[in-house]
Design a protein around this motif. Structure first.
Motif, mmCIF file in Angstrom:
data_model
loop_
_atom_site.group_PDB
_atom_site.id
_atom_site.type_symbol
_atom_site.label_atom_id
_atom_site.label_comp_id
_atom_site.label_asym_id
_atom_site.label_seq_id
_atom_site.Cartn_x
_atom_site.Cartn_y
_atom_site.Cartn_z
ATOM 1 N N ALA A 140 4.625 15.593 9.086
ATOM 2 C CA ALA A 140 4.594 14.215 9.581
ATOM 3 C C ALA A 140 5.684 13.384 8.915
ATOM 4 N N GLN A 141 5.825 13.537 7.598
ATOM 5 C CA GLN A 141 6.832 12.777 6.864
ATOM 6 C C GLN A 141 8.235 13.148 7.334
ATOM 7 N N ALA A 142 8.474 14.432 7.562
ATOM 8 C CA ALA A 142 9.805 14.882 7.981
ATOM 9 C C ALA A 142 10.157 14.327 9.359
ATOM 10 N N HIS A 143 9.195 14.313 10.266
ATOM 11 C CA HIS A 143 9.474 13.801 11.608
ATOM 12 C C HIS A 143 9.723 12.296 11.552
ATOM 13 N N ALA A 144 8.921 11.579 10.760
ATOM 14 C CA ALA A 144 9.141 10.145 10.621
ATOM 15 C C ALA A 144 10.510 9.862 10.005
ATOM 16 N N ALA A 145 10.893 10.666 9.012
ATOM 17 C CA ALA A 145 12.200 10.485 8.373
ATOM 18 C C ALA A 145 13.336 10.767 9.350
ATOM 19 N N ALA A 146 13.157 11.777 10.206
ATOM 20 C CA ALA A 146 14.182 12.091 11.193
ATOM 21 C C ALA A 146 14.351 10.941 12.194
ATOM 22 N N LEU A 147 13.231 10.316 12.566
ATOM 23 C CA LEU A 147 13.320 9.156 13.457
ATOM 24 C C LEU A 147 14.079 8.016 12.775
ATOM 25 N N GLU A 148 13.770 7.772 11.508
ATOM 26 C CA GLU A 148 14.468 6.720 10.771
ATOM 27 C C GLU A 148 15.959 7.025 10.670
ATOM 28 N N ALA A 149 16.307 8.289 10.427
ATOM 29 C CA ALA A 149 17.709 8.668 10.305
ATOM 30 C C ALA A 149 18.469 8.437 11.608
ATOM 31 N N ALA A 150 17.739 8.499 12.718
ATOM 32 C CA ALA A 150 18.354 8.251 14.024
ATOM 33 C C ALA A 150 18.331 6.770 14.404
ATOM 34 N N GLY A 151 17.925 5.915 13.446
ATOM 35 C CA GLY A 151 17.901 4.484 13.700
ATOM 36 C C GLY A 151 16.687 4.021 14.479
ATOM 37 N N ARG A 152 15.616 4.803 14.442
ATOM 38 C CA ARG A 152 14.416 4.474 15.202
ATOM 39 C C ARG A 152 13.273 4.157 14.236
ATOM 40 N N THR A 153 12.360 3.302 14.666
ATOM 41 C CA THR A 153 11.207 2.948 13.843
ATOM 42 C C THR A 153 10.080 3.935 14.103
ATOM 43 N N PRO A 154 9.586 4.621 13.056
ATOM 44 C CA PRO A 154 8.489 5.568 13.271
ATOM 45 C C PRO A 154 7.135 4.869 13.257
ATOM 46 N N MET A 155 6.215 5.453 13.989
ATOM 47 C CA MET A 155 4.809 5.038 13.963
ATOM 48 C C MET A 155 4.005 6.265 13.538
ATOM 49 N N VAL A 156 3.316 6.146 12.413
ATOM 50 C CA VAL A 156 2.481 7.242 11.922
ATOM 51 C C VAL A 156 1.035 6.779 12.029
#
Length: 271
Positions: A140-156
């Motif tokens: 979950a953390q890795a996917h959220a971090a990947a979204l952030e790296a792409a300039g997107r806001t994650p929702m967990v």
């Protein structure tokens, strides 16, 4: 006779099965409708009495372009729903400001809560695109971090088992009147696909669900041709908002004979 654009996108698979029933109901109410791509540069939007945003399912990849189009169209015709509503609603960070119970949401890849199972998705998305369900906090953390790296806001969020028992409830409003409600299939349940999202059963919403839905809608000052309020119940039994769909929601028009007629009547009222 009023003429309205049914705003869609270039869909090679023609997946919008609500277009024809909607246009037929419009005609019965004296409204001539025509399906038009939102990004067609040759369209004269001033030729329409209104432009009704419907199956614009590619906006998530081109949100800035879509919102710019909405502003241009609204300058020359009635846009339903309005551009201000579309701008706010196409980024799910609006959930933070609703002031009502929502599914618990962590908006970062850092310091994830200690949940048994996670759902991670971007704040700008449609359906279950770029969404994962996992029991592994590291995943979950890795996917959220990947979204952030792409300039997107994650929702967990925690995965709520109740979506597979009681199910999600969607309340459909046309010009702020409750038309119908459905129990939606859980999109992230084992074996489900995105096509299953259109499968649902009619449901009588509980009074507390209607109360919550109408409280949320009452806080929106602009005209709303349509609104879909998606709800679940939290472990303590309270209803909570999953999403407030005001941009391009599937409306489950085939689930009751009156649904398309209700939509057409609401459109006529707003013209």
């Amino acid at each position: 006779m009023n003429t309205c654009a049914y705003v869609t996108f270039a869909d090679p698979d023609d997946l919008d099965d609500e277009r024809d029933p909607a246009l037929a109901a419009w005609r019965e109410h004296g409204i001539e409708g025509r399906a038009v791509r939102w990004d067609d540069p040759d369209v004269d939007w001033s030729a329409f009495d209104a432009a009704v945003v419907r199956s614009v399912w590619d906006y998530t990849d081109r949100r800035a372009d879509f919102l710019a189009w909405a502003r241009r169209a609204e300058a020359v015709t009635r846009l339903l729903n309005p551009a201000d509503v579309l701008e706010r609603n196409t980024d799910k960070t609006y959930l933070r400001d609703l002031g009502v119970p929502i599914v618990p949401t962590h908006w970062s890849s850092h310091d994830l809560p200690d949940w048994e199972e996670f759902v991670v998705k971007p704040a700008v998305s449609a359906g279950a695109r770029d969404t994962i369900r996992t029991t592994e906090a590291a995943t979950a953390q890795a996917h959220a971090a990947a979204l952030e790296a792409a300039g997107r806001t994650p929702m967990v969020q925690p995965y709520l088992d109740m979506v597979e028992s009681e199910g999600e409830t969607s309340l459909l409003y046309f010009n702020r009147r409750l038309s119908h409600a459905v129990r939606r299939s859980p999109m992230l349940a084992q074996g489900m696909t995105s096509a299953d999202n259109a499968r649902a059963q009619l449901r009588d919403p509980a009074p507390d669900q209607v109360e919550l839905a109408e409280k949320v809608l009452a806080a929106i000052p602009q005209a709303l041709l349509y609104a879909r309020v998606d709800l679940v119940r939290l472990p303590d039994g309270r209803p909570a908002i999953i999403e407030l769909e005001l941009t391009e929601p599937y409306l489950y028009l085939s689930h009751t004979p009156q649904a398309a007629k209700n939509l057409a009547a609401a459109l006529g009222e707003l013209l």
